[in-house]
Design an enzyme around this catalytic site. Structure first.
Site, PDB file in Angstrom:
ATOM      1  N   SER A  88       0.838  -1.202   0.000  1.00 62.55           N
ATOM      2  CA  SER A  88       0.000   0.000   0.000  1.00 62.55           C
ATOM      3  C   SER A  88       0.870   1.248   0.000  1.00 62.55           C
ATOM      4  CB  SER A  88      -0.876   0.001   1.252  1.00 62.55           C
ATOM      5  OG  SER A  88      -0.058   0.020   2.411  1.00 62.55           O
ATOM      6  N   LEU A 145      -2.289  -4.384   8.380  1.00 63.27           N
ATOM      7  CA  LEU A 145      -1.395  -4.672   9.502  1.00 63.27           C
ATOM      8  C   LEU A 145      -0.369  -5.707   9.072  1.00 63.27           C
ATOM      9  CD1 LEU A 145      -4.078  -4.985  12.322  1.00 63.27           C
ATOM     10  CD2 LEU A 145      -2.282  -3.246  12.211  1.00 63.27           C
ATOM     11  N   HIS A 153       2.800 -12.814  40.143  1.00 67.21           N
ATOM     12  CA  HIS A 153       2.751 -11.594  40.936  1.00 67.21           C
ATOM     13  C   HIS A 153       4.176 -11.136  41.245  1.00 67.21           C
ATOM     14  CE1 HIS A 153       1.540  -8.708  43.952  1.00 67.21           C
ATOM     15  NE2 HIS A 153       2.472  -9.212  44.758  1.00 67.21           N
TER      16      HIS A 153
END
Ligand SMILES: Cc1cc2nc3c(=O)[nH]c(=O)nc-3n(C[C@H](O)[C@H](O)[C@H](O)COP(=O)(O)OP(=O)(O)OC[C@H]3O[C@@H](n4cnc5c(N)ncnc54)[C@H](O)[C@@H]3O)c2cc1C
Length: 512
Positions: A190, A366, A491
């Site tokens: 493009s 994309l 965590h």
């Protein structure tokens, strides 16, 4: 008789929207194998199993995949380096500039309360550009290496169809060469859509290609178009000191794929960093005849006119398929009203051995969508089946904080009348974000009201671009919010915000 399917006219080419693609519709014009498809070759020497036109992400991935499958493959690329828009003037250079200008901005504005004392910080634009070029050249050379490794021939030149099986190449080094392929994949990409009345010189009136290569920081920059490319490049130059004004026709930034709530929050965060926004505003005309550029704007619905002055104007109103000079007239291939090559769901044109993938056809523009299509298109050739799930293609905007999403947004679900639940979790309640003093943004889940199946995940916050991979996997596997919430997340990590947002969708989050 070989049956083909209807063109995917309903698919969206809205640049980088990541929006879901509607269901495939049965054939509007079944075709039959014609004589030309079965014709023989005058010279077997020049015959290839596959010719790929374009060495961008779509083309080079297809070529490598075909090489791995043992096909005799040539990839025609006219640029001096492989990798197309993405590696040369798109994803890679823009992310280099975004990363390094973010570091600079952080050092300027976000070190004191971390106990880091810095003096005399300034930006060396020439070195910033050099760092970008180092990333680009390393990666483009890497593709060249992969071509050699997988027996892909790079034909350096511009390809055009002579007939249904023959591609003539105007060689960079001079002269011509004719290649004949059993299969041909068109992957010509493009180009930036120009703005009527403004002449792109890539210095004063620029596209993203100029925006990644400015030699100095403009005092005032106007960005026409508040989509992802406009916001990313606007961010870069705003961080370096330019006064950036984004003019957007729609009522929200980020394009229609971005969830409206996320878009609103992101706009606030970018405005806090200094960017100015004019939404619901259209550019009516521009004048680039003097040293500065004058941009005339008015309310999208009509109203008071205003003139904006800029040293540099970035035209970022989208991209359009690039198929110039391919010689379609020689073989009767068609493009739709937006210049997209018409294909079926196996990427075949009406000439079945000619397939089209990437930006020059349907779907979001994309790099990772192009890559998925490349693999699938080659698998259709070598195995007869392939797979791309257009409902699970993530979109990422690499500003700070990052914005990322996959699946449907709230406005789309409302439009479709889908009953859904929402769960959100703010990074300000996440221990790692708090530790990092980087707490802006939130994670948002959208799930089916009855089944809890995930319909969309939307994130604005630190590391959103990496975190969205988990949402994409969940969507791909048809997971529910409960599936995600019952999965242990380490965590302290930012991904705990992801888990808690999922939990908040069908129950209550623990830490908020
Ligand atoms: C500034 C910017 C930032 C971007 N950032 C991202 C991002 O972060 N993430 C993302 O997913 N996407 C991003 N994109 C989009 C991404 O670059 C494109 O979706 C991707 O490059 C499409 O790949 P493609 O192979 O279809 O086309 P292209 O990459 O455009 O490659 C096509 C190639 O074909 C060649 N070619 C054309 N015609 C011929 C011919 N006749 N003969 C020989 N060669 C020919 C061209 O020279 C070109 O190299 C960005 C784009 C821009 C402009």
């Amino acid at each position: 008789m070989l049956k083909l399917f209807a063109p995917r006219t309903a698919l969206r080419a809205s640049a980088r929207s990541g929006a879901p693609i509607p269901a495939f519709r049965p054939s509007a014009f079944p075709l039959t194998c014609n004589a030309a498809f079965r014709r023989g070759y005058a010279s077997e020497a020049e015959e290839r199993d596959l010719i790929v036109i374009g060495g961008g992400v779509a083309g080079y991935v297809a070529a490598i995949k075909a090489g791995q499958a043992g096909l005799k493959v040539s990839c025609i690329e006219k640029r001096a380096t492989l990798g197309g828009t993405c590696l040369n003037v798109g994803c890679i250079p823009s992310k280099s500039l975004l990363n390094n200008t973010h570091l600079y901005h952080q050092i300027l504005h976000d070190t004191k309360n971390r106990g880091i004392v810095v003096d005399g910080v300034h930006m060396d634009i020439a070195q910033l550009m050099k760092a970008k070029e180092t990333s680009v050249s390393g990666l483009t050379k890497g593709i060249e290496f992969l071509f050699k490794k997988n027996n892909v021939e790079w034909v350096k030149g511009t390809g055009a169809f002579a007939d249904e099986h023959t591609v003539d190449v105007n060689l960079v080094e001079g002269g011509e060469r004719s290649l004949r392929g059993k299969n041909i994949i068109v992957a010509t990409g493009s180009e930036a859509t120009p703005f009527p009345g403004l002449t792109i010189d890539e210095e004063k009136v620029i596209t993203s290609t100029g925006a990644i290569a400015l030699k100095e920081v403009p005092k005032k920059m106007v960005v026409i178009g508040g989509g992802i490319i406009g916001l990313e490049m606007g961010s870069v130059w705003s961080r370096l000191g330019a006064e950036v004004t984004v003019v957007e026709y729609l009522g929200q930034i980020g394009g229609p794929g971005m969830d409206a709530e996320v878009a609103k929050a992101t706009q606030k965060l970018l405005a806090k960093q200094g960017m100015k926004f004019k939404l619901n505003t259209k550019v009516t005309s521009g004048d680039d005849s003097s040293a500065s550029v004058k941009i005339n704007v008015e309310a999208a619905k009509g109203g008071k006119e205003e003139t904006l002055d800029a040293d540099v104007v970035l035209v970022a109103i989208g991209r359009r398929p690039y198929t110039a000079g391919l010689g379609f007239e020689n073989i009767g291939l068609e493009v739709d009203e937006r210049g997209r090559l018409i294909i079926d769901q196996e990427y075949r044109t009406k000439i079945p051995h000619i397939r089209v993938i990437g930006d020059c056809t349907f779907g979001p523009m994309l790099a990772h969508k192009a890559e998925e299509e490349a693999v699938a298109a080659v698998e259709y050739i070598t195995k007869g089946y392939g797979h791309v799930n257009y409902n699970a293609i993530p979109s990422v905007m690499y500003t700070h904080p990052e914005v990322a999403w996959v699946g449907q947004n709230e406005q789309e679900l409302q439009k479709e009348g889908v009953k859904y639940k929402v769960g959100t979790f703010p990074f300000s309640a996440n221990s790692r974000a708090k530790t990092n003093l980087d707490t802006e943004g939130f994670v948002k889940f959208l799930s089916d009201a009855e089944t809890d199946r995930i319909l969309g995940v939307h994130i604005v916050g630190p590391n959103a671009g990496e975190m969205i991979a988990e949402g994409t996997l969940a969507l791909e596997y048809g997971a529910s919010c409960e599936d995600v919430a019952r999965t242990s997340h380490a965590h302290p990590t930012l991904s705990e915000a992801f888990k808690e947002a999922a939990m908040a969708t069908y129950d209550k989050a623990i830490h908020f």
